[in-house]
Design a protein around this motif. Structure first.
Motif, mmCIF file in Angstrom:
data_model
loop_
_atom_site.group_PDB
_atom_site.id
_atom_site.type_symbol
_atom_site.label_atom_id
_atom_site.label_comp_id
_atom_site.label_asym_id
_atom_site.label_seq_id
_atom_site.Cartn_x
_atom_site.Cartn_y
_atom_site.Cartn_z
ATOM 1 N N GLN A 151 0.831 -1.206 0.000
ATOM 2 C CA GLN A 151 0.000 0.000 0.000
ATOM 3 C C GLN A 151 0.865 1.255 0.000
ATOM 4 O O GLN A 151 0.570 2.220 -0.699
ATOM 5 N N LYS A 152 1.923 1.223 0.795
ATOM 6 C CA LYS A 152 2.822 2.376 0.872
ATOM 7 C C LYS A 152 3.408 2.678 -0.510
ATOM 8 O O LYS A 152 3.457 3.833 -0.935
ATOM 9 N N GLY A 153 3.818 1.652 -1.228
ATOM 10 C CA GLY A 153 4.356 1.839 -2.573
ATOM 11 C C GLY A 153 3.331 2.437 -3.514
ATOM 12 O O GLY A 153 3.645 3.303 -4.339
ATOM 13 N N LYS A 154 2.103 1.976 -3.400
ATOM 14 C CA LYS A 154 1.038 2.501 -4.256
ATOM 15 C C LYS A 154 0.716 3.954 -3.917
ATOM 16 O O LYS A 154 0.464 4.770 -4.807
ATOM 17 N N VAL A 155 0.733 4.280 -2.623
ATOM 18 C CA VAL A 155 0.487 5.663 -2.196
ATOM 19 C C VAL A 155 1.598 6.568 -2.731
ATOM 20 O O VAL A 155 1.341 7.661 -3.240
ATOM 21 N N GLU A 156 2.838 6.112 -2.633
ATOM 22 C CA GLU A 156 3.961 6.885 -3.166
ATOM 23 C C GLU A 156 3.787 7.134 -4.664
ATOM 24 O O GLU A 156 4.026 8.238 -5.149
ATOM 25 N N ALA A 157 3.351 6.107 -5.397
ATOM 26 C CA ALA A 157 3.140 6.247 -6.840
ATOM 27 C C ALA A 157 2.031 7.250 -7.144
ATOM 28 O O ALA A 157 2.140 8.039 -8.090
ATOM 29 N N ILE A 158 0.986 7.239 -6.345
ATOM 30 C CA ILE A 158 -0.126 8.180 -6.532
ATOM 31 C C ILE A 158 0.350 9.613 -6.320
ATOM 32 O O ILE A 158 0.060 10.511 -7.120
ATOM 33 N N PHE A 159 1.118 9.843 -5.253
ATOM 34 C CA PHE A 159 1.624 11.192 -4.981
ATOM 35 C C PHE A 159 2.612 11.636 -6.061
ATOM 36 O O PHE A 159 2.630 12.803 -6.456
ATOM 37 N N LYS A 160 3.418 10.711 -6.565
ATOM 38 C CA LYS A 160 4.367 11.043 -7.634
ATOM 39 C C LYS A 160 3.602 11.433 -8.902
ATOM 40 O O LYS A 160 3.945 12.407 -9.574
ATOM 41 N N GLU A 161 2.557 10.672 -9.212
ATOM 42 C CA GLU A 161 1.732 10.988 -10.379
ATOM 43 C C GLU A 161 1.090 12.369 -10.227
ATOM 44 O O GLU A 161 1.062 13.164 -11.171
ATOM 45 N N GLN A 162 0.614 12.665 -9.036
ATOM 46 C CA GLN A 162 0.005 13.971 -8.771
ATOM 47 C C GLN A 162 1.043 15.076 -8.971
ATOM 48 O O GLN A 162 0.763 16.099 -9.589
ATOM 49 N N GLN A 163 2.248 14.866 -8.453
ATOM 50 C CA GLN A 163 3.308 15.855 -8.594
ATOM 51 C C GLN A 163 3.630 16.093 -10.072
ATOM 52 O O GLN A 163 3.786 17.240 -10.501
ATOM 53 N N ASP A 164 3.708 15.022 -10.851
ATOM 54 C CA ASP A 164 4.000 15.152 -12.278
ATOM 55 C C ASP A 164 2.900 15.919 -13.002
ATOM 56 O O ASP A 164 3.171 16.741 -13.878
ATOM 57 N N LYS A 165 1.646 15.664 -12.637
ATOM 58 C CA LYS A 165 0.523 16.368 -13.263
ATOM 59 C C LYS A 165 0.548 17.854 -12.915
ATOM 60 O O LYS A 165 0.292 18.704 -13.774
ATOM 61 N N PHE A 166 0.849 18.171 -11.658
ATOM 62 C CA PHE A 166 0.943 19.575 -11.256
ATOM 63 C C PHE A 166 2.053 20.282 -12.026
ATOM 64 O O PHE A 166 1.899 21.414 -12.470
ATOM 65 N N LYS A 167 3.176 19.598 -12.184
ATOM 66 C CA LYS A 167 4.300 20.196 -12.899
ATOM 67 C C LYS A 167 3.918 20.469 -14.349
ATOM 68 O O LYS A 167 4.190 21.546 -14.880
ATOM 69 N N ALA A 168 3.278 19.496 -14.995
ATOM 70 C CA ALA A 168 2.863 19.671 -16.389
ATOM 71 C C ALA A 168 1.843 20.798 -16.523
ATOM 72 O O ALA A 168 1.917 21.609 -17.450
ATOM 73 N N LEU A 169 0.905 20.866 -15.587
ATOM 74 C CA LEU A 169 -0.097 21.928 -15.618
ATOM 75 C C LEU A 169 0.557 23.295 -15.425
ATOM 76 O O LEU A 169 0.209 24.267 -16.095
ATOM 77 N N HIS A 170 1.511 23.357 -14.524
ATOM 78 C CA HIS A 170 2.228 24.619 -14.289
ATOM 79 C C HIS A 170 2.945 25.062 -15.563
ATOM 80 O O HIS A 170 2.873 26.234 -15.945
#
Length: 109
Positions: A50-69
């Motif tokens: 679960q921890k690995g999946k949560v980390e992946a979700i937060f990483k994906e969110q960070q990448d999306k924010f960066k692209a949107l910025h």
């Protein structure tokens, strides 16, 4: 009109700036995410899977924010004059400094 556009641009871009700079200590940065993940791991008793999946979700969110910025900054570059972009950058730096000061005061209290 220009003042309104500049204010709107600032309000739109600022929340994304922290995610756009990987070394920053903002909400989207990895430095900020790791304690958050550890806290969730403890409080929710996450398994390693679960921890690995949560980390992946937060990483994906960070990448999306960066692209949107980056997309937002590009679009603003097409709308604002070079002088307005310079002012916008100055406003972002000023706001970032204000946020760091507030964060520092909160830690000392």
């Amino acid at each position: 009109m220009n003042k309104t556009l500049l204010t709107l641009a600032f309000v739109t871009i600022f929340p994304l700036t922290a995610a756009a700079f990987p070394g920053a200590q903002g909400p989207g940065s990895e430095d900020h995410q790791q304690p958050r993940i550890e806290r969730l791991t403890q409080e929710l008793q996450l398994t390693e899977e679960q921890k690995g999946k949560v980390e992946a979700i937060f990483k994906e969110q960070q990448d999306k924010f960066k692209a949107l910025h980056e997309e937002t900054h590009s679009k603003l570059g097409a709308v604002l004059t070079p002088e307005q972009l310079t002012k916008l950058d100055a406003l972002k730096k000023q706001h970032r400094g204000h946020w760091k000061n507030k964060k520092g005061q909160a830690k000392s209290e």
